[in-house]
Design a protein around this motif. Structure first.
Motif, PDB file in Angstrom:
ATOM      1  N   TRP A  55     -20.585  23.314  65.743  1.00 49.32           N
ATOM      2  CA  TRP A  55     -21.206  22.267  64.930  1.00 49.32           C
ATOM      3  C   TRP A  55     -22.524  21.837  65.563  1.00 49.32           C
ATOM      4  O   TRP A  55     -22.580  21.520  66.745  1.00 49.32           O
ATOM      5  CB  TRP A  55     -20.273  21.076  64.818  1.00 49.32           C
ATOM      6  CG  TRP A  55     -19.079  21.351  63.964  1.00 49.32           C
ATOM      7  CD1 TRP A  55     -17.860  21.810  64.383  1.00 49.32           C
ATOM      8  CD2 TRP A  55     -18.990  21.200  62.553  1.00 49.32           C
ATOM      9  NE1 TRP A  55     -17.016  21.947  63.301  1.00 49.32           N
ATOM     10  CE2 TRP A  55     -17.684  21.577  62.156  1.00 49.32           C
ATOM     11  CE3 TRP A  55     -19.891  20.786  61.566  1.00 49.32           C
ATOM     12  CZ2 TRP A  55     -17.253  21.551  60.841  1.00 49.32           C
ATOM     13  CZ3 TRP A  55     -19.462  20.747  60.247  1.00 49.32           C
ATOM     14  CH2 TRP A  55     -18.167  21.136  59.895  1.00 49.32           C
ATOM     15  N   MET A  56     -23.599  21.837  64.751  1.00 54.15           N
ATOM     16  CA  MET A  56     -24.916  21.405  65.217  1.00 54.15           C
ATOM     17  C   MET A  56     -25.449  20.329  64.292  1.00 54.15           C
ATOM     18  O   MET A  56     -25.220  20.361  63.076  1.00 54.15           O
ATOM     19  CB  MET A  56     -25.899  22.578  65.239  1.00 54.15           C
ATOM     20  CG  MET A  56     -25.555  23.644  66.261  1.00 54.15           C
ATOM     21  SD  MET A  56     -26.765  24.977  66.298  1.00 54.15           S
ATOM     22  CE  MET A  56     -28.116  24.152  67.102  1.00 54.15           C
ATOM     23  N   ARG A  82     -17.810  21.598  69.546  1.00 58.69           N
ATOM     24  CA  ARG A  82     -16.480  21.926  69.029  1.00 58.69           C
ATOM     25  C   ARG A  82     -16.183  21.197  67.713  1.00 58.69           C
ATOM     26  O   ARG A  82     -15.441  21.695  66.876  1.00 58.69           O
ATOM     27  CB  ARG A  82     -15.433  21.565  70.077  1.00 58.69           C
ATOM     28  CG  ARG A  82     -14.073  22.031  69.680  1.00 58.69           C
ATOM     29  CD  ARG A  82     -13.188  22.268  70.840  1.00 58.69           C
ATOM     30  NE  ARG A  82     -13.730  23.314  71.701  1.00 58.69           N
ATOM     31  CZ  ARG A  82     -13.193  23.662  72.845  1.00 58.69           C
ATOM     32  NH1 ARG A  82     -12.122  23.058  73.289  1.00 58.69           N
ATOM     33  NH2 ARG A  82     -13.724  24.625  73.574  1.00 58.69           N
ATOM     34  N   GLY A  83     -16.758  20.026  67.511  1.00 58.47           N
ATOM     35  CA  GLY A  83     -16.542  19.246  66.295  1.00 58.47           C
ATOM     36  C   GLY A  83     -17.828  18.567  65.859  1.00 58.47           C
ATOM     37  O   GLY A  83     -18.825  18.586  66.584  1.00 58.47           O
ATOM     38  N   PRO A  84     -17.837  17.947  64.671  1.00 59.20           N
ATOM     39  CA  PRO A  84     -19.058  17.360  64.104  1.00 59.20           C
ATOM     40  C   PRO A  84     -19.354  15.948  64.607  1.00 59.20           C
ATOM     41  O   PRO A  84     -19.385  14.984  63.838  1.00 59.20           O
ATOM     42  CB  PRO A  84     -18.774  17.387  62.600  1.00 59.20           C
ATOM     43  CG  PRO A  84     -17.292  17.231  62.511  1.00 59.20           C
ATOM     44  CD  PRO A  84     -16.732  17.945  63.714  1.00 59.20           C
ATOM     45  N   ALA A  85     -19.583  15.802  65.905  1.00 58.92           N
ATOM     46  CA  ALA A  85     -19.998  14.526  66.504  1.00 58.92           C
ATOM     47  C   ALA A  85     -20.488  14.790  67.923  1.00 58.92           C
ATOM     48  O   ALA A  85     -20.071  15.764  68.561  1.00 58.92           O
ATOM     49  CB  ALA A  85     -18.829  13.539  66.528  1.00 58.92           C
ATOM     50  N   ARG A  86     -21.359  13.907  68.416  1.00 59.37           N
ATOM     51  CA  ARG A  86     -21.883  14.075  69.782  1.00 59.37           C
ATOM     52  C   ARG A  86     -20.802  13.901  70.847  1.00 59.37           C
ATOM     53  O   ARG A  86     -20.991  14.286  71.988  1.00 59.37           O
ATOM     54  CB  ARG A  86     -23.022  13.094  70.015  1.00 59.37           C
ATOM     55  CG  ARG A  86     -24.308  13.561  69.383  1.00 59.37           C
ATOM     56  CD  ARG A  86     -25.514  12.749  69.842  1.00 59.37           C
ATOM     57  NE  ARG A  86     -26.737  13.379  69.403  1.00 59.37           N
ATOM     58  CZ  ARG A  86     -27.274  13.210  68.201  1.00 59.37           C
ATOM     59  NH1 ARG A  86     -26.675  12.443  67.330  1.00 59.37           N
ATOM     60  NH2 ARG A  86     -28.393  13.826  67.891  1.00 59.37           N
ATOM     61  N   THR A  87     -19.683  13.312  70.493  1.00 57.48           N
ATOM     62  CA  THR A  87     -18.594  13.119  71.449  1.00 57.48           C
ATOM     63  C   THR A  87     -17.807  14.403  71.690  1.00 57.48           C
ATOM     64  O   THR A  87     -17.053  14.493  72.646  1.00 57.48           O
ATOM     65  CB  THR A  87     -17.628  12.030  70.945  1.00 57.48           C
ATOM     66  OG1 THR A  87     -17.175  12.386  69.639  1.00 57.48           O
ATOM     67  CG2 THR A  87     -18.319  10.678  70.910  1.00 57.48           C
ATOM     68  N   HIS A  88     -17.991  15.408  70.830  1.00 58.69           N
ATOM     69  CA  HIS A  88     -17.267  16.669  70.997  1.00 58.69           C
ATOM     70  C   HIS A  88     -17.914  17.526  72.085  1.00 58.69           C
ATOM     71  O   HIS A  88     -19.121  17.496  72.299  1.00 58.69           O
ATOM     72  CB  HIS A  88     -17.224  17.448  69.677  1.00 58.69           C
ATOM     73  CG  HIS A  88     -16.264  16.884  68.701  1.00 58.69           C
ATOM     74  ND1 HIS A  88     -14.916  17.145  68.733  1.00 58.69           N
ATOM     75  CD2 HIS A  88     -16.460  16.045  67.655  1.00 58.69           C
ATOM     76  CE1 HIS A  88     -14.318  16.502  67.750  1.00 58.69           C
ATOM     77  NE2 HIS A  88     -15.235  15.820  67.083  1.00 58.69           N
ATOM     78  N   ARG A  89     -17.085  18.290  72.733  1.00 54.37           N
ATOM     79  CA  ARG A  89     -17.487  19.180  73.809  1.00 54.37           C
ATOM     80  C   ARG A  89     -18.498  20.226  73.316  1.00 54.37           C
ATOM     81  O   ARG A  89     -18.389  20.734  72.199  1.00 54.37           O
ATOM     82  CB  ARG A  89     -16.223  19.867  74.306  1.00 54.37           C
ATOM     83  CG  ARG A  89     -16.417  20.874  75.356  1.00 54.37           C
ATOM     84  CD  ARG A  89     -15.067  21.427  75.732  1.00 54.37           C
ATOM     85  NE  ARG A  89     -15.245  22.686  76.390  1.00 54.37           N
ATOM     86  CZ  ARG A  89     -14.329  23.269  77.104  1.00 54.37           C
ATOM     87  NH1 ARG A  89     -13.149  22.715  77.229  1.00 54.37           N
ATOM     88  NH2 ARG A  89     -14.561  24.414  77.684  1.00 54.37           N
TER      89      ARG A  89
END
Length: 182
Positions: A105-106, A65-72
């Motif tokens: 986001w990948m 959902r967003g640009p970080a590994r913490t995003h779903r």
């Protein structure tokens, strides 16, 4: 539970190729109006044109959902070499979408600059030369992923499972109208 969707690309079928011995003539389909040649905007991280196409480097790529590994994780692509369109960049992350507009986001390490294409037209004719009257060497099912070898104004030379030939550009997804690859 998570709203995670597994994605095998467009058909689950691997690159199926049918050799043609005498196919009936089928009129091609035209896609939309010609795109205006506009200077592309550049990505803030790479300086590369955007939007642009890349391919999935691995057999699994999580779109977040967003640009970080913490995003779903919203989407999981499960087809190596699948063409994807990059529409935004942030640090080491790229916002990508498939031919249906699905994605997220990948991390850039999951993506490759190797250009591939998705066959959109069922039984698209692969020809020996970039012209409608050239002999057909194969028909490609919709959903086949192929490597782009070269693209001209109306045709792309592609390779799939040891077969090479020219396919009408409007039967393919993964290359924009203004792009010429050599």
């Amino acid at each position: 539970g998570r709203n995670m969707k597994a994605r095998a690309g467009w058909a689950v079928a691997m690159a199926a190729v049918f050799v043609v011995l005498g196919a009936d003539a089928r009129p091609g389909h035209a896609q939309g109006a010609a795109q205006a040649a506009v200077e592309p905007r550049r990505g803030p991280e790479t300086g590369l044109p955007m939007p642009r196409y890349v391919s999935l480097k691995t057999s699994e790529g999580r779109a977040r959902r967003g640009p970080a590994r913490t995003h779903r994780i919203d989407w999981v692509f499960t087809r190596r070499d699948m063409p994807l369109r990059v529409t935004a960049e942030f640090e080491h992350w790229r916002l990508v979408e498939d031919h249906e507009g699905q994605g997220g986001w990948m991390h850039h390490a999951l993506l490759s600059g190797v250009r591939t294409t998705l066959v959109m037209e069922d039984l698209a004719a692969m020809r020996t030369q970039p012209q409608t009257d050239a002999p057909e060497v194969a028909h490609l099912q919709a959903g086949v992923v192929a490597r782009i070898l070269r693209c001209e104004a109306a045709w792309c030379r592609i390779g799939v499972e040891g077969h090479r030939g020219w396919v009408a550009r409007d039967a393919l997804w993964g290359i924009d109208g203004h792009e010429f690859l050599d």
